[in-house]
Scaffold this active site. Sequence first.
Site, short mmCIF file in Angstrom:
data_model
loop_
_atom_site.label_atom_id
_atom_site.label_comp_id
_atom_site.label_asym_id
_atom_site.label_seq_id
_atom_site.Cartn_x
_atom_site.Cartn_y
_atom_site.Cartn_z
N THR A 132 0.82 -1.21 0.00
CA THR A 132 0.00 0.00 0.00
C THR A 132 0.85 1.27 0.00
O THR A 132 2.00 1.24 0.47
CB THR A 132 -0.91 -0.02 1.26
OG1 THR A 132 -1.47 1.27 1.46
CG2 THR A 132 -0.11 -0.35 2.52
N ASP A 133 0.27 2.36 -0.45
CA ASP A 133 0.98 3.65 -0.38
C ASP A 133 1.02 4.19 1.05
O ASP A 133 1.75 5.14 1.33
CB ASP A 133 0.32 4.68 -1.32
CG ASP A 133 -1.14 5.01 -0.98
OD1 ASP A 133 -1.72 4.35 -0.11
OD2 ASP A 133 -1.69 5.95 -1.59
N GLU A 134 0.24 3.58 1.96
CA GLU A 134 0.18 4.10 3.33
C GLU A 134 1.51 3.94 4.07
O GLU A 134 1.74 4.59 5.08
CB GLU A 134 -0.96 3.45 4.11
CG GLU A 134 -2.30 3.67 3.42
CD GLU A 134 -3.51 3.37 4.28
OE1 GLU A 134 -3.41 3.42 5.51
OE2 GLU A 134 -4.56 3.08 3.69
N TYR A 158 -1.78 -0.54 10.99
CA TYR A 158 -1.91 -1.19 9.68
C TYR A 158 -0.71 -0.89 8.79
O TYR A 158 -0.04 -1.79 8.29
CB TYR A 158 -3.22 -0.75 8.99
CG TYR A 158 -3.25 -1.08 7.50
CD1 TYR A 158 -3.25 -2.40 7.07
CD2 TYR A 158 -3.27 -0.06 6.54
CE1 TYR A 158 -3.27 -2.71 5.71
CE2 TYR A 158 -3.29 -0.36 5.18
CZ TYR A 158 -3.29 -1.69 4.77
OH TYR A 158 -3.29 -1.99 3.43
N LYS A 162 2.28 -3.35 7.30
CA LYS A 162 2.56 -3.53 5.87
C LYS A 162 3.99 -3.11 5.56
O LYS A 162 4.68 -3.76 4.75
CB LYS A 162 1.58 -2.71 5.02
CG LYS A 162 0.15 -3.19 5.02
CD LYS A 162 -0.05 -4.57 4.43
CE LYS A 162 0.16 -4.62 2.93
NZ LYS A 162 -0.21 -5.97 2.38
N1 NAD Z 1 -8.06 -1.95 -0.44
C1 NAD Z 1 -7.14 -1.05 -0.78
O1 NAD Z 1 -7.48 0.11 -1.05
C2 NAD Z 1 -5.70 -1.45 -0.89
C3 NAD Z 1 -4.80 -0.54 -1.44
C4 NAD Z 1 -3.45 -0.91 -1.58
C5 NAD Z 1 -3.04 -2.16 -1.16
N2 NAD Z 1 -3.93 -3.01 -0.60
C6 NAD Z 1 -3.44 -4.34 -0.20
O2 NAD Z 1 -4.08 -5.29 -1.04
C7 NAD Z 1 -4.28 -6.51 -0.32
C8 NAD Z 1 -5.73 -6.93 -0.39
O3 NAD Z 1 -6.53 -5.88 0.18
P1 NAD Z 1 -8.12 -6.00 0.20
O4 NAD Z 1 -8.65 -4.62 0.23
O5 NAD Z 1 -8.58 -6.93 -0.85
O6 NAD Z 1 -8.35 -6.67 1.63
P2 NAD Z 1 -9.56 -7.53 2.21
O7 NAD Z 1 -9.57 -7.26 3.66
O8 NAD Z 1 -10.81 -7.30 1.42
O9 NAD Z 1 -9.12 -9.05 1.93
C9 NAD Z 1 -8.09 -9.68 2.64
C10 NAD Z 1 -8.21 -11.17 2.41
O10 NAD Z 1 -7.10 -11.81 3.07
C11 NAD Z 1 -7.60 -12.93 3.79
N3 NAD Z 1 -6.71 -13.17 4.93
C12 NAD Z 1 -6.53 -12.40 6.03
N4 NAD Z 1 -5.62 -12.95 6.85
C13 NAD Z 1 -5.20 -14.09 6.25
C14 NAD Z 1 -4.24 -15.08 6.59
N5 NAD Z 1 -3.55 -15.01 7.74
N6 NAD Z 1 -4.04 -16.11 5.73
C15 NAD Z 1 -4.75 -16.20 4.59
N7 NAD Z 1 -5.67 -15.30 4.22
C16 NAD Z 1 -5.89 -14.25 5.04
C17 NAD Z 1 -9.01 -12.53 4.21
O11 NAD Z 1 -9.80 -13.67 4.53
C18 NAD Z 1 -9.48 -11.78 2.99
O12 NAD Z 1 -10.06 -12.66 2.05
C19 NAD Z 1 -3.78 -6.25 1.10
O13 NAD Z 1 -2.48 -6.76 1.22
C20 NAD Z 1 -3.77 -4.74 1.22
O14 NAD Z 1 -2.80 -4.30 2.14
C21 NAD Z 1 -5.24 -2.69 -0.46
#
Ligand code: NAD
Length: 351
Positions: A132-134, A158, A162
Amino acid sequence: MILVTGGAGFIGANFTLDWLSTAGEPVVNLDKLTYSGNLGNLAPIRGDRRHVFVRGDIGDRALVARLLAEHRPRAVVNFAAETHVDRSIHGPDAFVRTNVLGTFEMLEAVRAHVASLPAGERDAFRFLHVSTDEVYGSLRPGDPAFSETTPYAPNSPYSASKAASDHFVRAAFHTYGVPTLTTNCSNNYGPRQFPEKLVPLMIANALAGKPLPVYGDGRQVRDWLYVSDHCAAIRAVLERGRPGEVYNVGGNAEMQNLDVVRAICDVLSRERPGRDYASLVTFVKDRPGHDRRYAIDSTKIRREIGWQPAETFASGIAKTVHWYLDNGPWLAAIQTREYQSWISLQYETTA
Ligand SMILES: NC(=O)c1ccc[n+]([C@@H]2O[C@H](COP(=O)([O-])OP(=O)(O)OC[C@H]3O[C@@H](n4cnc5c(N)ncnc54)[C@H](O)[C@@H]3O)[C@@H](O)[C@H]2O)c1
């Protein structure tokens, strides 16, 4: 075949669906199914033999090792994480366990697996870490956008977790030669996002005639990217990224939170007229340590990889609102008792 983790979550599910409809290569999907994991997100590929779902934890090194040995994927794409900043403030432990220790355990399994591969397969193998950019912290108005060389300065549990995971990925490349790739992306929005995050929360509340809770003065700035554009960026980095490199991914769409909420209200007013959605906006006490501004400089991925977003914020938000309007049962199913109690903890105690 590729191994995707967290593929029942928002971005992971969109990635898996897009992958199977574009690349077509089989996917093993490892997901723990936490509160944000939802097999309903994968309904369009139910019964598809190219998709193998495994319920499990990325921190289970033996399980990851077994999946790698059994399926011999050419790549791992790691989405699995605890992802919600507000939850990380109430309970950071799970963030350390999954994001830091879980990623570390998985990297160890991948390191051993890569070392056991014949040279050709080893050279072609990739571990892509979705971040993430955070991790870069908060910008002041007028500061240059985050580039890949901006120092890390995470401010929430968070983003700290990350950031730590990104460092372990970096170390796996530099110390052990694991062929890693890291993407740091801005805020995503689109179909299948758990409705605790800004965009789906506002859509769900507006449709229910409930207040639209906006933190502080609503002037926090984020860069927004439509989820399928993020998925396309990940596919492009997987194919053309250089091992050990980091790529920032952004939509070139800096917006204040309040303007995002107003844009959602505008689309709803067109699609479901009859209610003054904007009048539901309610300002609530700001999140502690709330970062003021994020902005992403995605010159590197545009130049080196040739990726750019297909959607503008206006087109992406219209598609997003339409998806939630067309998928009422998905939204109803997700608004469980756990979800309701979280929303009251978060917004009734901070209001
Ligand atoms: N949503 C955003 O805006 C955003 C932006 C940049 C990066 N990200 C990154 O993208 C990735 C996905 O984000 P998202 O928004 O889809 O999140 P989300 O919370 O919707 O999904 C996370 C998934 O990971 C699974 N999970 C959690 N802990 C786990 C573990 N220990 N083992 C296996 N599975 C596990 C959960 O069951 C869920 O299905 C993350 O790494 C997040 O940091 C998200």
